[in-house]
Enzyme design. Structure first.
Site, short mmCIF file in Angstrom:
data_model
loop_
_atom_site.label_atom_id
_atom_site.label_comp_id
_atom_site.label_asym_id
_atom_site.label_seq_id
_atom_site.Cartn_x
_atom_site.Cartn_y
_atom_site.Cartn_z
N CYS A 26 0.83 -1.21 0.00
CA CYS A 26 0.00 0.00 0.00
C CYS A 26 0.87 1.26 0.00
O CYS A 26 0.46 2.30 -0.53
CB CYS A 26 -0.94 0.01 1.20
SG CYS A 26 -0.11 -0.17 2.79
N HIS B 190 -1.54 1.05 7.49
CA HIS B 190 -2.00 1.06 6.10
C HIS B 190 -1.89 2.47 5.52
O HIS B 190 -2.23 3.45 6.18
CB HIS B 190 -3.45 0.59 6.04
CG HIS B 190 -4.00 0.46 4.65
ND1 HIS B 190 -3.43 -0.33 3.68
CD2 HIS B 190 -5.09 1.04 4.07
CE1 HIS B 190 -4.14 -0.24 2.56
NE2 HIS B 190 -5.14 0.59 2.79
#
Length: 542
Positions: A113, A478
């Site tokens: 990510c 994330h």
């Protein structure tokens, strides 16, 4: 119940059917079909009074032959489409991508990510795509050229499809350029990485590959290195010894690719954090004292790049847990950023004339936008006919409405009067005004800044991209990318009054739309997504 009534518009009367079981909006559609007056520019009057959309027909005592007066300028009747209608299911991938105007996402290949969000936000740099389009890989380019060539191929593919992309080849090339991104943990696969380190690695590769921005459309100038000219700036630093005031102040210059925003217990705003990083106390050897001494270090920007990257320093090393921890403090960031307080006095004087005038022009545009919103329902140059006989002369503004004529029945009508403004002939349109404004601002740009390709010439920036981090540490969590929507789909001339508060959220392969208000809430304060990398571009008149 259907009743035959008479409508009078532009001195002509005709009969139409009125269905009293339907609201006034339905009757307006019938009138539009008969007269060509668009519903949004139409007013319906009965006995000198303007009817509201929620007026009940039962209060008007309508009988066959009842006469209505219609105010409004007839528009052009609908025309058949010039091109045949093509349904979405009949379009190819490239046609779909262009029609839906929504960028595509990138598949997460296992803790990637950090890379996906970085790739999406880098697309907001306006000079990057044309530079990649003309890039040709050579044998002398090294690994950086290999990564740049794959970035070009990936971006080209993303522009031609509506399906999510799998950036496997780019990831492979990135790990060749920066082997730390190939780190694996026993039984956990590839480790999570830092998006800021990924951004730095990609920019270094683009710089190493000599990726250049082609000359402008007039063919003037020579190609310039994208990173060095359009992303990197120059910093002037002064060092003064606090313990030896007579010691000569030293001055040095250095380049930077991003500004650091330090976050302390007193940092609430981006500007404060950046100034803390520019003004510091350091300890170094003093030549006059022959020992270590405290120095005041003051840095100011002596060259502003077109694209300004700000790094929110949210991670720091904690020795007690032997890992990077996250600073979760809320730090507000601006969507429009004036950096005059961060530049040297010399550069400030060069920027000040155009900076001041640009702010004035922005205020003027806001006022004009308000005026257009009030008058947008009337076509420029149109005249308005008063439908009460005898008709008075046409004037730029016509008032309609009046007292009840005493019909014996109560009517729910608007008696306050309404104004239908008409734009006077000869008023210059917004595009022409903006063209003149742009010429004026260009004339105010200092000659030194005009000759410096890739430099910001106004001292003003607008936020176009954000990388956020969600979680408590750099080794987990994330990353998500955010980009302003008009970066991917520039506004058309007819959309000049549309707001720019729509943003695109890139959560790996999940792409969605957000408002500017929601993006502004990404300022931290907990383990949820907090702004980590901010990308600003030069604010110029359009």
């Amino acid at each position: 119940m259907s009743i035959s009534v008479s409508i009078k518009h532009a001195g002509k009367a005709q009969n139409v059917e009125l269905d009293t079981s339907q609201p006034l909006a339905a009757f307006k559609q019938t009138i539009y079909e008969a007269t060509g007056v668009p519903v949004d520019r139409m007013k319906v009057m009965s006995k000198g009074l303007v009817l509201k959309d929620d007026t009940p027909w039962s209060k008007l005592a309508i009988k066959p032959g009842h006469q209505f007066m219609i105010i409004g300028v007839a528009g052009e009747l609908p025309k058949p489409p010039e091109k045949p209608v093509v349904f979405l299911e009949d379009m190819g991938d490239s046609e779909l991508a262009s029609t839906l105007r929504l960028p595509v996402g990138l598949t997460n290949l296992g803790n990637t990510c950090y890379m996906n969000s970085t790739l999406q936000v880098l697309r907001t740099i306006p000079e990057l795509n044309p530079a990649l389009e003309q890039f040709t890989q050579t044998s002398q380019g090294g690994l950086g050229a290999t990564l740049t060539a794959e970035m070009r191929r990936l971006y080209q593919s993303m522009n031609q499809t509506t399906d999510k992309m799998i950036p496997a080849v780019f990831l492979q090339r990135l790990r060749m350029v920066a082997p730390q991104f190939a780190e694996q943990r026993p039984g956990q696969g590839f480790a999570q990485q830092d998006a800021e380190e990924c951004l730095t690695s990609i920019l270094n590769a683009l710089r190493e590959s000599s990726l250049v921005v082609p000359p402008n459309g007039n063919g003037e100038g020579s190609p310039k290195n994208l990173v060095e000219n359009y992303i990197m700036g120059e910093m002037t630093t002064e060092l003064k010894c606090d313990e030896a005031p007579d010691e000569e102040t030293s001055t040095s210059k250095s380049t930077f690719s991003k500004l650091e925003c330090n976050i302390s217990i007193t940092t609430n705003y981006l500007q404060t954090g950046i100034k803390e990083s520019l003004d510091q106390k350091i300890e170094k050897q003093s030549p006059s004292l022959g020992r270590s001494a405290i120095y005041s270090q003051k840095s100011r920007i002596s060259r502003l790049p077109s694209n300004l990257i700000v790094h929110m320093v949210r991670f720091y090393w904690r020795r007690d847990i032997n890992k990077k921890a996250k600073i979760m403090r809320k730090v507000k960031f601006p969507f429009e950023y004036d950096v005059l307080d961060l530049v040297t006095e010399e550069l400030k004087q060069k920027l000040l004339p155009v900076n001041t005038r640009l702010k004035e022009i922005e205020k003027d545009r806001q006022e004009r936008r308000k005026v257009r919103k009030r008058t947008r329902k009337v076509q420029p140059g149109a005249s308005v006919e008063m439908p009460i006989e005898p008709a008075p002369p046409v004037s730029p503004t016509v008032m309609v409405g009046g007292p009840d004529e005493g019909t014996g029945s109560q009517m729910d009508v608007d008696q306050s009067g309404s104004t239908i403004p008409v734009i006077e002939p000869g008023t210059a349109d917004e595009a022409e005004i903006r063209r003149r404004e742009a010429e004026e601002l260009t004339s105010l740009v200092h000659d030194d800044l005009k000759s410096d390709a890739g430099a910001n010439v106004t001292g003003m920036y607008e936020l176009v991209g954000i990388i956020t981090h969600k979680g408590a540490s750099a080794d987990s969590g994330h990353y998500i990318g955010f980009a302003r929507a008009d970066v991917f789909t520039p506004r058309r001339p007819e959309e000049i009054d549309e707001t720019t508060d729509q943003w695109i959220k890139f959560d790996d392969d999940k792409v969605s739309v957000m408002t500017e208000v929601a993006v502004g809430a990404l300022d931290g304060g907990g383990e949820d997504s907090a702004a980590y990398i901010l990308l600003y571009r030069s604010k110029l008149p359009l």
